[in-house]
Design an enzyme around this catalytic site. Structure first.
Site, PDB file in Angstrom:
ATOM      1  N   ASN A  11       0.874  -1.170   0.000  1.00  0.00           N
ATOM      2  CA  ASN A  11       0.000   0.000   0.000  1.00  0.00           C
ATOM      3  C   ASN A  11       0.914   1.224   0.000  1.00  0.00           C
ATOM      4  OD1 ASN A  11      -1.769   2.065   0.500  1.00  0.00           O
ATOM      5  ND2 ASN A  11      -2.385   1.367   2.539  1.00  0.00           N
ATOM      6  N   LYS A  65       0.194   4.238  -0.270  1.00  0.00           N
ATOM      7  CA  LYS A  65      -0.433   5.420   0.335  1.00  0.00           C
ATOM      8  C   LYS A  65      -0.181   6.649  -0.556  1.00  0.00           C
ATOM      9  CE  LYS A  65      -0.180   3.175   4.778  1.00  0.00           C
ATOM     10  NZ  LYS A  65      -0.106   3.254   6.221  1.00  0.00           N
ATOM     11  N   HIS A  87      -9.483   1.130   5.160  1.00  0.00           N
ATOM     12  CA  HIS A  87      -8.201   1.378   5.823  1.00  0.00           C
ATOM     13  C   HIS A  87      -8.407   2.349   6.988  1.00  0.00           C
ATOM     14  CE1 HIS A  87      -4.090   2.547   6.596  1.00  0.00           C
ATOM     15  NE2 HIS A  87      -3.739   1.445   5.964  1.00  0.00           N
ATOM     16  N   GLU A 141      -6.735   4.737   8.027  1.00  0.00           N
ATOM     17  CA  GLU A 141      -6.506   6.154   7.712  1.00  0.00           C
ATOM     18  C   GLU A 141      -7.746   6.762   7.074  1.00  0.00           C
ATOM     19  OE1 GLU A 141      -2.876   5.431   5.558  1.00  0.00           O
ATOM     20  OE2 GLU A 141      -1.945   4.906   7.471  1.00  0.00           O
ATOM     21  N   GLU A 197      -5.237  -4.894  10.664  1.00  0.00           N
ATOM     22  CA  GLU A 197      -4.234  -3.840  10.856  1.00  0.00           C
ATOM     23  C   GLU A 197      -4.517  -3.120  12.170  1.00  0.00           C
ATOM     24  OE1 GLU A 197      -2.364  -2.609   6.840  1.00  0.00           O
ATOM     25  OE2 GLU A 197      -3.995  -1.239   7.281  1.00  0.00           O
ATOM     26  N   GLY A 247       2.500   2.515  10.819  1.00  0.00           N
ATOM     27  CA  GLY A 247       3.425   3.627  10.642  1.00  0.00           C
ATOM     28  C   GLY A 247       4.119   4.059  11.927  1.00  0.00           C
ATOM     29  N   SER A 289       3.541  -1.914  10.337  1.00  0.00           N
ATOM     30  CA  SER A 289       4.988  -1.934  10.550  1.00  0.00           C
ATOM     31  C   SER A 289       5.637  -3.271  10.189  1.00  0.00           C
ATOM     32  CB  SER A 289       5.332  -1.526  11.992  1.00  0.00           C
ATOM     33  OG  SER A 289       4.895  -0.203  12.239  1.00  0.00           O
TER      34      SER A 289
HETATM   35  P1  13P Z   1       3.081   0.605   7.677  1.00  0.00           P
HETATM   36  O1  13P Z   1       3.613  -0.691   7.096  1.00  0.00           O
HETATM   37  O2  13P Z   1       3.786   1.810   7.150  1.00  0.00           O
HETATM   38  O3  13P Z   1       3.000   0.543   9.171  1.00  0.00           O
HETATM   39  O4  13P Z   1       1.572   0.732   7.148  1.00  0.00           O
HETATM   40  C1  13P Z   1       0.723  -0.344   7.279  1.00  0.00           C
HETATM   41  C2  13P Z   1      -0.498  -0.071   6.501  1.00  0.00           C
HETATM   42  O5  13P Z   1      -1.273   0.805   6.856  1.00  0.00           O
HETATM   43  C3  13P Z   1      -0.730  -0.841   5.283  1.00  0.00           C
HETATM   44  O6  13P Z   1      -1.998  -0.600   4.786  1.00  0.00           O
END
Ligand code: 13P
Length: 252
Positions: A9, A11, A95, A97, A167, A173, A213
């Site tokens: 992903n 982002k 997600h 976010e 997740e 992150g 992560s």
């Molecule tokens: P990170 O791997 O940067 O922690 O992000 C995970 C994520 O949100 C994947 O969709």
């Protein structure tokens, strides 16, 4: 037997030149890999270019979002049909976010899942608890409510085609990943929930992946858990070498 799947992903990262370089490296690195299903989800605007660059490879294309309506006056939105039209196979939905920053609720997520499944795309349906919820001891309750609401009214056949991504919000992150045992526990719980709403066979075969992560260094420990079928990778998916190592770690 469930096939492992690792999806990047990206982002809101990369410019076109960076996206192209990343895909070119991944193509080379992953050319011989058939045991693991691999996908990348670039920003919307690069989907056609990345689709072109992926032609003839074993890497699938995915989008990070979708709108549930078919078409019409929805300024700024993109439909499932459009995503399919530019070569997408996967769509990330729900997600954290988007749930928090864009205020997406379970009802919107449910509509998006239906829209995507209706077009024959594979949703990567994200669920997960916040740190406060984990500390309060209500992780399972939160997971259950996200699963029940997100999958409401979706047939067992369609649920079988869905990839579920666990997740934990506190691990995204932050550099703090769930321990392999913490992740395995929730994955098993999700599999039991799916068995309850569909069947034992669907629950056995559905792909449930972990996100939060995941790095080259910790992938092996996480991905070796029996109910963890792969990873949804954020930050580390922007580094071709790191992502390649994570894919290699997903081999069974
Ligand atoms: P990170 O791997 O940067 O922690 O992000 C995970 C994520 O949100 C994947 O969709």
């Amino acid at each position: 037997m469930r096939r492992p799947i690792v999806v990047g992903n990206w982002k809101m990262n990369t410019l076109l030149s960076e996206a192209s370089q990343l895909v070119a490296k991944l193509r080379d690195n992953l050319a011989g890999v058939t045991e693991v299903e691999v996908g990348v989800c670039p920003p919307f605007v690069y989907l056609p270019a990345v689709n072109e660059a992926l032609k003839g490879s074993n890497i699938g294309l995915g989008a990070q979002n979708v709108y549930f309506q078919e078409k019409g006056a929805f300024t700024g939105e993109v439909s499932a049909a459009m995503l399919k039209d530019v070569g997408c196979k996967y769509v990330i939905i729900g997600h954290s976010e988007r749930r928090t920053i864009m205020a997406e609720n379970d009802d919107i997520i449910n509509k998006k899942l239906k829209a995507v499944l209706g077009k024959g795309l594979i949703p990567i349906f994200c669920i997960g608890e916040t740190l406060e919820q984990r500390q309060e001891g209500i992780t399972e309750r939160i997971i259950r409510s996200q699963i029940d609401a997100g999958l409401d009214g979706i047939t067992s056949d369609d649920i079988a085609k869905t990839v579920i991504a666990y997740e934990p919000v506190w691990a995204i992150g932050t550099g703090k990943n769930a321990t392999p045992q913490q992740a395995q526990e929730v994955h098993l719980f999700i599999r039991k929930l799916i068995a309850h709403i569909t069947s034992d066979i669907i629950a056995r075969d559905i792909q449930i992946i972990y996100g939060g992560s995941v790095k080259a260094e910790n992938a092996q420990d996480i991905l070796s858990q029996s109910d963890i079928d792969g990873a949804l990778v954020g930050g580390a998916s922007l580094d071709a070498e790191a992502f390649t190592r994570i894919v290699q770690s997903a081999k069974r």
